[in-house]
Design a protein around this motif. Structure first.
Motif, PDB file in Angstrom:
ATOM      1  N   ALA A 124      43.011  41.299  44.119  1.00 22.14           N
ATOM      2  CA  ALA A 124      43.556  40.465  45.067  1.00 22.14           C
ATOM      3  C   ALA A 124      44.236  40.573  45.494  1.00 22.14           C
ATOM      4  N   GLN A 166      38.466  33.722  54.382  1.00 22.23           N
ATOM      5  CA  GLN A 166      38.148  32.032  53.703  1.00 22.23           C
ATOM      6  C   GLN A 166      36.896  32.965  52.343  1.00 22.23           C
ATOM      7  N   VAL A 167      37.000  33.821  52.105  1.00 20.29           N
ATOM      8  CA  VAL A 167      36.365  35.064  50.931  1.00 20.29           C
ATOM      9  C   VAL A 167      36.553  34.116  50.069  1.00 20.29           C
ATOM     10  N   ARG A 168      35.334  34.288  48.651  1.00 16.22           N
ATOM     11  CA  ARG A 168      35.466  33.802  47.659  1.00 16.22           C
ATOM     12  C   ARG A 168      35.748  35.469  46.539  1.00 16.22           C
ATOM     13  N   THR A 169      35.504  34.982  45.856  1.00 16.84           N
ATOM     14  CA  THR A 169      35.667  36.647  44.391  1.00 16.84           C
ATOM     15  C   THR A 169      34.796  36.154  43.166  1.00 16.84           C
ATOM     16  N   ILE A 170      33.431  37.128  43.298  1.00 15.95           N
ATOM     17  CA  ILE A 170      32.645  36.743  42.648  1.00 15.95           C
ATOM     18  C   ILE A 170      32.394  38.077  42.028  1.00 15.95           C
ATOM     19  N   ARG A 210      35.132  27.798  42.387  1.00 20.57           N
ATOM     20  CA  ARG A 210      35.455  27.176  42.897  1.00 20.57           C
ATOM     21  C   ARG A 210      36.172  25.624  42.046  1.00 20.57           C
ATOM     22  N   ASP A 230      39.703  30.347  44.488  1.00 20.56           N
ATOM     23  CA  ASP A 230      38.824  30.828  44.282  1.00 20.56           C
ATOM     24  C   ASP A 230      39.461  31.576  43.330  1.00 20.56           C
ATOM     25  N   GLY A 247      37.589  33.575  41.302  1.00 17.58           N
ATOM     26  CA  GLY A 247      37.184  35.046  41.282  1.00 17.58           C
ATOM     27  C   GLY A 247      38.173  35.690  41.496  1.00 17.58           C
ATOM     28  N   GLY A 248      39.286  35.072  42.515  1.00 13.76           N
ATOM     29  CA  GLY A 248      39.997  36.168  42.951  1.00 13.76           C
ATOM     30  C   GLY A 248      41.461  35.887  41.610  1.00 13.76           C
TER      31      GLY A 248
END
Lengths: 737, 161
Positions: A66, A136-140, B59, B73, B75-76
């Motif tokens: 985070a 603007q990242v997404r987290t996977i 999303r 997001d 995932g975050g």
């Protein structure tokens, strides 16, 4: 690479170059991992991040957790009423409670319970927003990914500065090792950032220099072997050249303290020019002739060629652009030394070993070649065409962007921009620099600027700004906030009023009352208190000590109207507005102008030397005409190929002029018999071949700077040979023999 | 549970009751749900406070009233992801996916079943103590979320058509 950049004359320019050299943004390494299924990429990314954190070379490794770690979040939460503005009057509290109730009805209710009950004014939420930034990242699966491609992203900042090449070598080696250790399978590792560029540039230059030194030496030796068929001749020719390179290295070392890789690479190709002198000497010797006689025959042309070539390089030395000055000193010292060694040392060797070229060849062959000169007026056609075309398009295009002079290949810069955009990492383009005695002074100065920045943003002049006080206000502001906090009884009474008619239970806001009471007893948080914490890693690039003063850059984003911005800042003392690109462009054009000026002077000096040496206006004109024609057609050819001319080309053209003068002066020698003319032609063709070989190799370099020089000199030398043969030599009809 | 996976799209209305320790009365809201395999979930609250929450893959788009949509997001934010998974997982009938995020205990039979979900992620567990999903046949009828502090949110679901 940084030591190859200029120092800069104005304060802004100096700051720009300082930032380029050692700014905290320079230690940033952007890492991308792609080319495998998303889950694999995430696994690799998490593993790489873990190894990098263990390595202790990096002050920051971010890639999936985070935006704020738990402990950071707790720290900020505890100090929310010091770090962010909040209102504590009854109407404001009432609005806060109503908002909280709305939030409890919404999907964000869990957050409202976690933070809202302890913070109805919403100070923490505002604080978090400023800390999170624009990524603007997404987290996977715990790893950051680019917004629209399957590419895992990591961000690391080295503890060492970006221009500390050995440290960066280690850092990138550690990253590559961490990647390999993560069992990557088909995945690819992409690494970018100023630090990586510095390393890559150093590596590319080193590679280029090695390759050029080896390959060009081999080729030159092969060419000489073909021409002279004698190892002794080659050894004799090598002697002045090796000697001259050694002396040039020592001279540069003495003048600048270090020899830059680029200078050395360039020096290696200077072989292609300085080797001309011994070749001219031996190539002109008749079999059995005393060396002094050869020297006497070619003496006037030889001396003039050396003087004019060395003079031509003076412009490079005096341009003031540090890297180019090094190249200039290297080249000038190398040329002069090679010439001197040829003049005084070579004759002894030549006589001792009785070295001379093979037979001059069949005169009939010479006459056939020289007959080409009958049509030499046709040679004016390309020159006139070049001049006419350049005139019509308003002269050649000029490069004003220093970035395009950088040794970093364009592909690497594009990758950097792409990763940077995805991660929201700032690209230092336009900044305001504020300075002060201590961190507090800088923060206070930034706070004075806040209203202006807000209004600039409202007017759309800037899209946003990142700076230290937004993250950590000055102690003065924090103290003022502490002083403005209501006492517990007052606050409880106001809260009671605000709660009236709302479904909140009486004790619901106890955490809020406690937090305000605790804040009243806190001391302001200062940058020094944060040392070593993850929060500090975020703050450090925005507030740092350099040269005894503290600096706090305001990094501007989306500047739409630089002129308006500059005008708005005019009244603020101590604020320096720096547009990195414009500033670098300005620095560059300053150097280019200076180089032009010196080029003019050295041109005049060459003219003077030629006038004295040749004592014949017609021949001076023919020599200069041949060289000028070569330069003109080279410039036109480069422009036609879409090249924007830069300082580098200017320097390369000086070299072309030097080489061209060599050719023209030897062709223009008077009263020569056919045998001597054949010797001259063969020798000059050998010289030209060597120049083409060495500079042609330079054109295949990875380092853009070396490549530009290579292309320009190779093309120019070929043209100089052609025009010197046509214009500087005598037409067959004038032949007095 | 496996039967749930057959249904490609579900439409339903819901009534949600939230009980907070901080409030002296429950908050009630109503709206409708749309689920599409494999990972699309739209929860639209109509009353008393309009809100739209759309989750598609990783999303989450949250639109409160007339405010501009906020994109999060998942995932975050593991807490939020767990909350979403607790609702979306049973709708998808994907027990494997549920087991990645929760300790799953299933009781009952086709006529009436209950899934007890305890989050595995420590950070998520601070927010969501447990989730209880009950249903019969291939329909989910109730989702009950219990927060760590005892706050509770219960959603009764009635399928449309």
């Amino acid at each position: 690479m940084a030591d190859f950049l200029p120092q800069g004359g104005t304060e802004a320019a100096r700051l720009v170059m300082q930032e380029a050299r050692a700014g905290s943004a320079t230690g940033l390494i952007l890492i991308g991992i792609e080319g495998a299924p998303v889950t694999d990429l995430a696994r690799i990314s998490v593993a790489v991040a873990a190894s990098l954190r263990e390595a202790d070379l990096f002050s920051v490794v971010a890639g999936g957790q985070a935006a704020l770690a738990d402990t950071d979040q707790a720290d900020l939460f505890a100090r929310r009423y010091l770090l962010a503005p909040a209102e504590f009057d009854t109407p404001s509290l009432r609005r806060g409670l109503e908002g909280l109730l709305r939030q409890l009805r919404s999907s964000t209710a869990p957050l409202a319970i976690q933070f809202g009950l302890a913070d109805p004014p919403g100070a923490f939420l505002a604080l978090i927003r400023t800390w999170i930034g624009t990524s603007q990242v997404r987290t996977i699966d715990g790893a950051w990914f680019a917004p629209d491609t399957d590419r895992a992203l990591l961000l690391a900042r080295t503890r060492a500065g970006g221009m500390d090449v050995p440290a960066q070598e280690t850092a990138t080696a550690v990253i590559e090792a961490a990647f390999r250790a993560a069992n990557p399978g088909p995945a690819r590792l992409l690494v970018a950032g100023p630090a990586v560029f510095a390393r890559d540039a150093a590596r590319a230059i080193k590679g280029d220099v090695h390759r050029i030194a080896i390959v060009s030496t081999t080729l030159v030796v092969l060419l000489l072997w073909w021409r002279f068929r004698s190892p002794l001749v080659i050894a004799a020719i090598a002697a002045p050249v090796v000697f001259s390179v050694a002396v040039a290295v020592v001279a540069v070392q003495a003048a600048y303290g270090t020899v830059h890789g680029v200078a050395l690479g360039f020096g290696a190709t200077m072989l292609g020019v300085s080797v001309d002198y011994p070749v001219l000497m031996i190539g002109h010797r008749k079999r059995g002739e005393p060396a002094a006689a050869t020297r006497a025959r070619i003496g006037p042309a030889f001396i003039l060629a050396v003087i004019t070539a060395t003079l031509g390089l003076a412009a490079m030395v005096l341009s003031g652009f540090p890297g180019l000055a090094q190249l200039g000193v290297f080249a000038a010292v190398g040329l002069a030394t090679a010439a001197a060694a040829t003049w005084w040392l070579l004759p002894r060797l030549v006589v001792a070993a009785n070295l001379a070229p093979v037979a001059a060849g069949n005169p009939a062959w010479l006459l056939r070649v020289e007959r080409l000169r009958q049509g030499r007026l046709l040679g004016l056609l390309p020159v006139l065409a070049a001049a006419g075309w350049l005139g019509a398009i308003g002269g050649p295009a000029w490069e004003g962007d220093l970035a395009n002079l950088s040794p970093v290949p364009a592909a690497s810069r594009a990758l950097d921009a792409e990763l940077r955009g995805a991660l929201g990492a700032p690209d230092v383009g336009q900044i305001l620099i504020l300075r002060g005695r201590d961190p507090e002074a800088v923060l206070v100065a930034q706070e004075a600027l806040l209203p202006l920045l807000d209004s600039l943003r409202n007017e759309g002049v800037i899209a946003g700004a990142e700076f230290a006080t937004r993250l950590l206000p000055s102690a003065a502001v924090q103290s003022a906030r502490i002083a403005a906090l209501p006492d517990p009884l007052t606050l409880a009474a106001r809260l009671e009023q605000a709660r009236d008619g709302l479904p909140f239970r009486p004790g619901a806001f106890q955490p809020f009352l406690d937090a305000v009471a605790a804040s009243r007893g806190m001391a302001p948080l200062r940058p020094a208190d944060l040392a070593g914490s993850p929060i500090a890693a975020r703050l450090d690039p925005l507030l740092f000590q350099r040269d005894g003063a503290w600096q706090g850059p305001v990094v501007l984003a989306g500047v739409s109207d630089p002129a308006r911005l500059a005008a708005a800042l005019a009244g603020h003392r101590g604020v320096v507005y720096v547009d990195m690109r414009a500033e670098l462009g300005g620095i560059l054009s300053g150097y280019t102008a200076r180089a032009w000026r010196w080029l003019g002077w050295s041109g005049l000096a060459v003219l003077l030397v030629l006038a004295i040496g040749l004592r014949d206006p017609m021949r001076v004109m023919r020599v200069l005409g041949a060289v000028g024609a070569a330069l003109l057609v080279t410039v036109a050819a480069l422009t036609a190929a879409g090249v924007r001319l830069s300082l580098i080309h200017l320097v390369a053209l000086q070299l072309v002029a030097g080489v061209g003068l060599d050719y023209a002066l030897f062709f223009t020698r008077r009263q020569l018999d056919a045998e001597e003319r054949a010797r001259t032609l063969r020798t000059l063709v050998t010289c030209n071949g060597m120049t083409l070989l060495t500079f042609g190799l330079l054109a295949a370099c990875q380092t853009p700077l070396l490549r530009d020089i290579g292309v320009t000199v190779a093309a120019g030398a070929l043209l100089a040979m052609a025009f010197s043969f046509l214009f500087a030599g005598q037409a067959p009809s004038e032949d007095l023999a | 549970m496996a039967g749930l996976a057959i249904v490609p799209e579900r439409r339903a209305t819901f009534q949600e009751t939230r009980r907070f320790a901080a409030l002296d009365q429950p908050l009630i809201s109503t709206g409708h749900l749309l689920y599409r395999r494999p990972s699309y979930l739209a929860k639209t609250t109509d009353w008393p406070q309009p809100e739209s929450l759309v989750v598609d893959g990783g999303r989450l788009v949250l639109t409160e009233g007339n405010a501009p949509p906020r994109v999060l997001d998942l995932g975050g934010i593991p807490e939020l992801r767990t909350l979403v998974d607790a609702i979306r997982g049973p709708l998808a009938g994907d027990l494997t996916a549920l087991r990645r995020a929760f300790t799953v205990t299933a009781t009952g039979d086709a006529g009436g079943w209950i899934l007890d979900l305890m989050p595995l992620d420590a950070r998520a567990a601070r927010l969501l103590q447990r989730a209880q999903v009950s249903g019969r046949e291939t329909e989910v009828t109730t989702v009950r979320l219990v927060q760590a502090n005892g706050d509770e949110q219960q959603m009764k679901i009635r399928p449309l058509s």
